[in-house]
Design an enzyme around this catalytic site. Structure first.
Site, mmCIF file in Angstrom:
data_model
loop_
_atom_site.group_PDB
_atom_site.id
_atom_site.type_symbol
_atom_site.label_atom_id
_atom_site.label_comp_id
_atom_site.label_asym_id
_atom_site.label_seq_id
_atom_site.Cartn_x
_atom_site.Cartn_y
_atom_site.Cartn_z
ATOM 1 N N ASP A 44 38.018 55.979 46.265
ATOM 2 C CA ASP A 44 38.236 57.346 46.849
ATOM 3 C C ASP A 44 38.827 57.003 48.293
ATOM 4 O O ASP A 44 38.712 57.552 49.253
ATOM 5 C CB ASP A 44 36.903 57.955 47.309
ATOM 6 C CG ASP A 44 36.922 59.565 47.704
ATOM 7 O OD1 ASP A 44 38.199 59.990 47.596
ATOM 8 O OD2 ASP A 44 35.889 59.890 48.474
ATOM 9 N N ASP A 95 43.520 62.636 46.843
ATOM 10 C CA ASP A 95 42.089 62.727 46.976
ATOM 11 C C ASP A 95 41.155 63.750 46.527
ATOM 12 O O ASP A 95 41.333 65.086 46.566
ATOM 13 C CB ASP A 95 41.955 63.095 48.794
ATOM 14 C CG ASP A 95 40.585 63.059 49.175
ATOM 15 O OD1 ASP A 95 39.617 62.612 48.431
ATOM 16 O OD2 ASP A 95 40.417 63.399 50.255
ATOM 17 N N HIS A 117 35.503 61.324 42.746
ATOM 18 C CA HIS A 117 35.251 62.814 42.706
ATOM 19 C C HIS A 117 36.244 63.831 42.311
ATOM 20 O O HIS A 117 37.562 63.570 42.496
ATOM 21 C CB HIS A 117 34.760 62.981 44.196
ATOM 22 C CG HIS A 117 35.583 63.125 45.230
ATOM 23 N ND1 HIS A 117 36.475 64.380 45.740
ATOM 24 C CD2 HIS A 117 35.915 62.345 46.140
ATOM 25 C CE1 HIS A 117 37.334 63.892 46.467
ATOM 26 N NE2 HIS A 117 36.722 62.649 47.310
ATOM 27 N N HIS A 177 43.925 65.519 52.878
ATOM 28 C CA HIS A 177 43.194 66.714 53.166
ATOM 29 C C HIS A 177 44.509 67.796 53.575
ATOM 30 O O HIS A 177 44.329 68.727 54.434
ATOM 31 C CB HIS A 177 42.113 66.577 54.387
ATOM 32 C CG HIS A 177 40.909 66.040 53.807
ATOM 33 N ND1 HIS A 177 39.749 66.000 54.706
ATOM 34 C CD2 HIS A 177 40.691 65.537 52.806
ATOM 35 C CE1 HIS A 177 38.890 65.283 53.962
ATOM 36 N NE2 HIS A 177 39.642 65.057 52.862
ATOM 37 N N GLU A 233 32.162 66.214 46.658
ATOM 38 C CA GLU A 233 31.901 65.089 47.503
ATOM 39 C C GLU A 233 32.518 65.526 49.032
ATOM 40 O O GLU A 233 31.889 65.042 49.835
ATOM 41 C CB GLU A 233 32.948 64.118 46.999
ATOM 42 C CG GLU A 233 33.039 62.754 47.833
ATOM 43 C CD GLU A 233 34.011 62.716 49.173
ATOM 44 O OE1 GLU A 233 33.912 61.926 49.673
ATOM 45 O OE2 GLU A 233 34.856 63.776 49.006
ATOM 46 N N GLU A 234 33.481 66.293 49.034
ATOM 47 C CA GLU A 234 34.222 66.673 50.205
ATOM 48 C C GLU A 234 33.191 67.490 51.391
ATOM 49 O O GLU A 234 33.553 67.311 52.697
ATOM 50 C CB GLU A 234 35.473 67.638 50.124
ATOM 51 C CG GLU A 234 36.569 66.834 49.273
ATOM 52 C CD GLU A 234 37.245 65.973 49.971
ATOM 53 O OE1 GLU A 234 36.677 65.591 51.287
ATOM 54 O OE2 GLU A 234 38.281 65.309 49.621
#
Length: 471
Positions: free
Chosen positions: A363, A301, A289, A433, A335-336
């Site tokens: 991922d 990520d 992503h 994140h 995606e998140e």
């Protein structure tokens, strides 16, 4: 459960190595023997891919390409101008790379912005806390929320102490066990706190390691339950406040959040292909992503996963290879926020689900992979074990259970075989994140190896005479 599955898979693989029949009759056994011989013929091709990716002119290419994007564009939050700029940059990159059928597929995605945010402990002492609002959270009023806190370590404890929660800020200090279990507090924490009358919730970051780093992520509200502001705090602050409370201190926090939700935004899934030579309508899908959270650079990520997926097609193209089936690269958007772009892709393409041989998503980091996670029928798993044996030169041959990815799970749940890289999850969730998700986390040599695995698996499955068998 995953450990049990690992044991069962291990027993199954041992049965293959022992030469015992794994199918019900000799015809199927002979068919599998023929498949093994077919896969063995790809040994030279696999070596060529590995040599180009790990030792040849393509080494470090995926790392360098990624660095240019994330250094230039930065983080790529759903609905942001940065994400749309990244999509346009990638569209041009894929065209200039000589890939085929490069196009953008329009979708609608969430648009949330965190705004200015702060949390300050006022009692028993002044302490400015590091926080990150959680995706889709509402904000506070400009003056914020000032309230005493209630610290709990589980949803069960929150229920037992429900009468104490009203009018307070609930602080979750849940221990980290594994991501899939602990992330429930980030996703559901605000709803459970609101049900017992809390004014806001602060969640201990879901992280395997912390150096005073808050880790953001999506959270979900529930119809019929009041929406309250919610943010993540550091492991260190969650534990400190827990200790203070245990000593009988009264802890008061002032929370201010400028978070705001907007109308859904226009965006795109980015697609490129190497069109199949014999069965062009059949597809092996490789993906990562392109969106990220709005902190750090989104390098790990999921910049790494997106770029080794692009690299897989580049390596195959550079070697002049054209598989029988179409190799399709998809760089997902949003995606998140729960696979929003991928779900719309699935809805648009599911009529052709019988033509999808394998769906792949990277991922979980592009560090040194230890193997391939796979979900599919037992016969397909046996075939994937043979495919992975081609990667013996770089000593990455394991086939484990639970191939998955937020963006490909729609297909897997509908019966399409799915694969993902098995990686160093402790390292991954140390930076996940957070502001620490930057190019500094990435290792070009490890990305080379990950790209080699991705390219070999996708090419061989796309070029075999038959699609992977389903249950």
């Amino acid at each position: 459960m995953k450990f049990l599955l690992f044991i069962l898979v291990g027993i199954h693989l041992l049965s293959l190595n022992s030469g015992k029949s794994i199918y019900k009759n000799d015809i199927l056994q002979r068919t599998f023997q023929e498949i093994k011989e077919e896969i063995a013929h790809y040994r030279d091709v696999a070596k060529a891919i590995i040599d180009l990716a790990v030792y040849g002119k393509a080494q470090n290419r995926s790392y360098e390409r990624l660095a240019v994007l994330v250094d230039t564009v930065g983080p790529r939050l759903s609905g942001s101008k940065n994400l749309e700029k990244a999509i346009q940059v990638m569209y041009q990159n894929l065209k200039e790379d000589g890939l085929e059928n490069v196009h953008l597929e329009p979708v609608k995605i969430p648009h949330w912005e965190r705004g200015e945010e702060s949390a300050v402990m006022l009692e028993p002492r002044m302490h400015k806390m590091a926080i990150l609002g959680l995706g889709s959270s509402i904000g506070t009023s400009p003056e914020g929320i000032t309230a005493e806190i209630l610290v709990v370590t589980s949803f069960d404890e929150l229920q037992r102490r429900a009468t104490e929660a009203r009018g307070k800020i609930v602080v979750y200090n849940q221990p980290y066990t594994n991501y899939s279990k602990t992330v429930e507090y980030r996703v559901q924490g605000a709803v459970e706190a609101a049900k017992v009358g809390a004014l806001a919730s602060l969640i201990r970051s879901v992280a395997s390691f912390s150096i005073y780093s808050p880790h953001t992520g999506v959270q979900e509200y529930q119809d019929g339950v009041p929406k309250i502001p919610t943010a993540c705090i550091t492991v260190e602050d969650a534990e400190m406040m827990s200790r203070m409370i245990s000593r009988g201190n009264r802890v008061v926090i002032r929370l201010k959040m400028g978070a705001r939700n907007y109308a859904d935004a226009d965006s795109f899934n980015t697609v490129a292909e190497i069109i199949g030579s014999k069965y062009p309508e059949q597809v092996v899908l490789v993906s990562g992503h392109l969106d990220s959270w709005d902190v750090g650079q989104g390098a790990m990520d999921d910049g790494g996963g997106a770029f080794i997926s692009w690299e897989a097609l580049s390596l195959i193209k550079d070697l002049g290879l054209r598989p029988k089936r179409t190799l399709r690269l998809v760089l997902w958007t949003a995606e998140e926020q729960g696979g929003i772009g991928a779900f719309q892709y699935y809805q648009a393409h599911k009529a052709n689900i019988s033509n999808y041989s394998l769906v792949m998503e990277s991922d979980s980091g592009t560090f040194l992979p230890s193997g391939l996670q796979f979900t599919g029928s037992e016969k397909a798993r046996a075939i994937m074990k043979e495919v992975m044996s081609l990667l013996q030169p770089i000593n990455i041959t394991q086939v484990l259970s639970a191939g998955e990815g937020t963006d490909i799970n729609f297909w897997i749940q509908a019966g399409v075989p799915g694969a993902s890289l098995l990686d160093d999850l402790y390292k991954y969730f140390s930076f996940h994140h957070s502001h620490g998700d930057t190019m500094t986390v990435m290792d070009p040599k490890q990305m080379n190896v990950a790209a080699a695995v991705w390219a070999v698996v996708s090419y061989v499955v796309a070029d075999m005479e038959e699609m992977l068998p389903r249950s």
